[in-house]
Design a protein around this motif. Structure first.
Motif, PDB file in Angstrom:
ATOM      1  N   GLU A  49       0.828  -1.207   0.000  1.00 55.39           N
ATOM      2  CA  GLU A  49       0.000   0.000   0.000  1.00 55.39           C
ATOM      3  C   GLU A  49       0.864   1.259   0.000  1.00 55.39           C
ATOM      4  O   GLU A  49       0.567   2.219  -0.726  1.00 55.39           O
ATOM      5  CB  GLU A  49      -0.941   0.012   1.207  1.00 55.39           C
ATOM      6  CG  GLU A  49      -2.033  -1.030   1.126  1.00 55.39           C
ATOM      7  CD  GLU A  49      -2.810  -1.180   2.413  1.00 55.39           C
ATOM      8  OE1 GLU A  49      -4.022  -1.453   2.322  1.00 55.39           O
ATOM      9  OE2 GLU A  49      -2.231  -1.027   3.517  1.00 55.39           O
ATOM     10  N   GLN A  52       2.290   1.669  -3.430  1.00 55.58           N
ATOM     11  CA  GLN A  52       1.248   2.178  -4.328  1.00 55.58           C
ATOM     12  C   GLN A  52       1.068   3.677  -4.120  1.00 55.58           C
ATOM     13  O   GLN A  52       0.918   4.437  -5.084  1.00 55.58           O
ATOM     14  CB  GLN A  52      -0.091   1.459  -4.075  1.00 55.58           C
ATOM     15  CG  GLN A  52      -0.122   0.030  -4.547  1.00 55.58           C
ATOM     16  CD  GLN A  52      -1.406  -0.677  -4.114  1.00 55.58           C
ATOM     17  OE1 GLN A  52      -1.971  -0.396  -3.055  1.00 55.58           O
ATOM     18  NE2 GLN A  52      -1.853  -1.615  -4.940  1.00 55.58           N
ATOM     19  N   ASP A  55       4.085   5.489  -5.653  1.00 58.32           N
ATOM     20  CA  ASP A  55       3.998   5.479  -7.118  1.00 58.32           C
ATOM     21  C   ASP A  55       2.910   6.426  -7.611  1.00 58.32           C
ATOM     22  O   ASP A  55       3.115   7.179  -8.565  1.00 58.32           O
ATOM     23  CB  ASP A  55       3.739   4.054  -7.631  1.00 58.32           C
ATOM     24  CG  ASP A  55       4.909   3.107  -7.366  1.00 58.32           C
ATOM     25  OD1 ASP A  55       6.036   3.592  -7.084  1.00 58.32           O
ATOM     26  OD2 ASP A  55       4.689   1.883  -7.420  1.00 58.32           O
ATOM     27  N   ASP A 135      -2.416   1.235  -9.996  1.00 60.58           N
ATOM     28  CA  ASP A 135      -1.823   0.031  -9.408  1.00 60.58           C
ATOM     29  C   ASP A 135      -2.752  -0.675  -8.432  1.00 60.58           C
ATOM     30  O   ASP A 135      -2.314  -1.517  -7.657  1.00 60.58           O
ATOM     31  CB  ASP A 135      -0.517   0.393  -8.679  1.00 60.58           C
ATOM     32  CG  ASP A 135       0.546   0.914  -9.624  1.00 60.58           C
ATOM     33  OD1 ASP A 135       0.602   0.465 -10.785  1.00 60.58           O
ATOM     34  OD2 ASP A 135       1.321   1.790  -9.199  1.00 60.58           O
ATOM     35  N   MET A 137      -4.781   0.924  -6.077  1.00 59.32           N
ATOM     36  CA  MET A 137      -5.118   1.690  -4.877  1.00 59.32           C
ATOM     37  C   MET A 137      -6.426   2.437  -5.119  1.00 59.32           C
ATOM     38  O   MET A 137      -6.700   2.863  -6.224  1.00 59.32           O
ATOM     39  CB  MET A 137      -3.998   2.687  -4.551  1.00 59.32           C
ATOM     40  CG  MET A 137      -4.277   3.539  -3.336  1.00 59.32           C
ATOM     41  SD  MET A 137      -2.821   4.424  -2.743  1.00 59.32           S
ATOM     42  CE  MET A 137      -2.349   3.312  -1.424  1.00 59.32           C
TER      43      MET A 137
END
Length: 168
Positions: A49, A52, A55, A135, A137
């Motif tokens: 998490e 993510q 990113d 991704d 999230m």
């Protein structure tokens, strides 16, 4: 000078995009003081998490830079200085635009710029949402991690250490 221009762009973004929580996505370059009283315990996030979040935040920073360029182009097209735009935007928010020191032409240019930037909002918000969800999230999870990052030094430290590993 370069930092000053970046700051001006950030002001434009904050005033016009309404993405205040996302404008803090430059978390890797800033530190925030933890709030004195946390009423609930910060949730624990997995490394997946947090990665993510990192990113998504990096993608959001790129989007923000692109949108700042677009807004600066709009200002240039409407022949309005960034400083004057920011001054008028603050006056508008404080409901004293009529009292602002500006020519009628500057006020008209401000209105045109603001309308054009507002038209960009739905697209920008959709791009931000895609950047977050790319991704896996969710927006809700991103906001929770962002809040925890802003309030909890342990979350800040964990994210900073993850960023340090990437930089090495």
């Amino acid at each position: 000078m370069k930092l000053q221009n970046k700051f001006k762009g950030m002001i434009i973004a904050a005033l016009t995009l309404g993405l205040v929580s996302f404008s803090d996505a430059a978390f890797a370059q800033q530190t925030t003081a933890p709030q004195a009283s946390q009423q609930q315990t910060t949730p624990i996030f997995t490394e997946v998490e947090l990665q993510q979040f990192i990113d998504a935040s990096e993608r959001i920073m790129v989007l923000q830079q692109e949108n700042e360029k677009a807004m600066l182009n709009i200002l240039e097209e409407e022949k309005l200085d960034v400083n004057k735009f920011n001054e008028l935007a603050i006056a508008y928010q404080e409901e004293r635009i009529d009292e602002a020191e500006a020519t009628q032409a500057e006020k008209e240019a401000f209105t045109k710029v603001a309308e054009r930037i507002i038209e960009l909002q739905p697209t920008v918000q959709a791009e931000v949402q895609r950047a977050i969800e790319q991704d896996g999230m969710t927006m809700e999870k991103y906001e929770k991690v962002m809040m925890a990052y802003q309030e909890d030094p342990s979350v800040q430290a964990k994210i900073q250490s993850m960023l340090a590993v990437v930089e090495e």
